[in-house]
Enzyme design. Structure first.
Site, PDB file in Angstrom:
ATOM      1  CG  ASP A 199      -4.239   4.506   6.524  1.00 45.68           C
ATOM      2  OD1 ASP A 199      -4.897   5.991   7.473  1.00 45.68           O
ATOM      3  OD2 ASP A 199      -4.367   4.016   6.029  1.00 45.68           O
ATOM      4  CG  ASN A 259      -3.106  12.030  -1.565  1.00 48.90           C
ATOM      5  OD1 ASN A 259      -2.245  11.915  -0.586  1.00 48.90           O
ATOM      6  ND2 ASN A 259      -4.561  12.563  -0.622  1.00 48.90           N
ATOM      7  CG  PHE A 262      -2.121   0.844   0.994  1.00 48.62           C
ATOM      8  CD1 PHE A 262      -3.258   0.249   0.539  1.00 48.62           C
ATOM      9  CD2 PHE A 262      -2.151   2.236   1.225  1.00 48.62           C
ATOM     10  CE1 PHE A 262      -4.458   0.957   1.123  1.00 48.62           C
ATOM     11  CE2 PHE A 262      -3.728   2.965   1.131  1.00 48.62           C
ATOM     12  CZ  PHE A 262      -4.542   2.185   1.128  1.00 48.62           C
TER      13      PHE A 262
END
Length: 331
Positions: A68, A114, A15
């Site tokens: 995150d 993003n 990710f």
């Protein structure tokens, strides 16, 4: 046919997220902007670490977006330039890729978009159906829900306790979290109500429309062919209410949702109307440059760019039932 499924975040580099500013820092000024690559660290942790290293307060270190922990992320941070000479180029789990002076402090929401690169593992489902679903998503967009990251484990429960007390937290960060969590929950409820009514793409007189890539919005007085074409092309999207002080009538569908909402939701809206500013958010978002590549029969590489504030997990949920390996490892 059952929905395809996939697993994300089996390892951090499954990710990858990179903030895109959309402009270049000026190269001069009293603020140092740093483009930082982090692995296995969230934004709050890095700000605490830099404050410890530099002997400054966390308020001295600004960010545009929160990223995150269970990922490889590149994001911008800024701090007073006087601290620059004492800030190392790297530390455990992070390294500075770019330093640039700017005349202004970085503010929340400064970046434009993003860029995501994701690896989906243990993909189950018919390949042709998945290919078709992704192509449709690239053309039509997806429901622009706030992701679970916005709510954390207990953020909504804590925010509702403040509503019950009728008070605001004294600490700025906690206050901002309470208000943003409540607004996100109300927005998601509105969006889900329109999805249930199959009116997510059906404009009504009185709705708000948002211009693509902008917070600018306008009232829909009349639904005509030109408006429908703008919706189809993605030039505009129907907008949902982020509750707060609002002097204008709500869209009919929003008022219907509010009239039928449960007591906790209506109390949250009343609380927000006293303590927050009203806003609008697009009900749908579109990925730019969406590409996918099968690495093997059960592994899929996805890359795409989303506007600031839209969630990759919401995009994925439009096609897959998603299992978050990082989330499951914490339970």
């Amino acid at each position: 046919m059952s929905k395809p499924s996939a697993t994300i975040k089996q390892q951090p580099d499954d990710f990858q997220v990179a903030e895109l500013l959309g402009f270049t820092p000026s190269g001069q000024g009293e603020h140092l902007w740093c483009y930082v690559e982090k692995t296995g660290l969230n934004t709050a942790y890095l700000k605490r670490e830099w404050a410890r290293l530099l002997g400054c307060t966390q308020k001295d270190i600004a960010h545009s977006g929160l990223k995150d922990r269970h990922a490889v992320t590149c994001q911008w941070l800024s701090l007073p330039a006087k601290y620059g000479p004492n800030l190392p180029d790297s530390g455990e789990g992070w390294r500075i890729l770019t330093r640039a002076h700017n005349d202004r402090k970085l503010r929340i929401g400064t970046h434009r978009a993003n860029e995501f690169t994701l690896i989906l593992r243990d993909v189950q489902g018919e390949r042709a159906a998945i290919d078709h679903a992704l192509a449709t998503l690239a053309h039509d967009g997806f429901a622009n829900l706030f992701g679970e990251q916005r709510f954390g484990h207990h953020n909504l429960q804590k925010a509702r306790h403040w509503v019950e007390r009728g008070e605001l937290p004294k600490k700025h960060d906690e206050r901002a979290l309470v208000l943003s969590t409540l607004r996100a929950d109300c927005f998601n409820a509105q969006l889900q109500a329109r999805m249930a009514a199959d009116t997510l793409h059906t404009p009504q007189a009185g709705d708000r429309a948002l211009l693509r890539g902008s917070n600018s919005h306008f009232l829909i007085d009349n639904v005509d062919d030109a408006l429908l074409e703008r919706l189809r092309s993605g030039d505009i999207a129907l907008g949902g209410w982020l509750p707060g002080k609002e002097n204008k009538p709500l869209p009919p569908a929003t008022q219907t949702w509010l009239d039928g909402a449960d007591t906790a939701t209506r109390s949250a809206v009343h609380y927000l109307c006293r303590h927050a500013d009203s806003g609008w958010r697009a009900f749908t978002a579109r990925a730019q440059n969406l590409h996918h590549d099968w690495l093997d029969a059960h592994t899929l590489l996805l890359s795409f760019t989303l506007p600031r504030g839209s969630y990759a997990t919401a995009l994925l949920a439009a096609v897959f039932t998603i299992f978050d390996a990082a989330e499951n490892s914490r339970t």
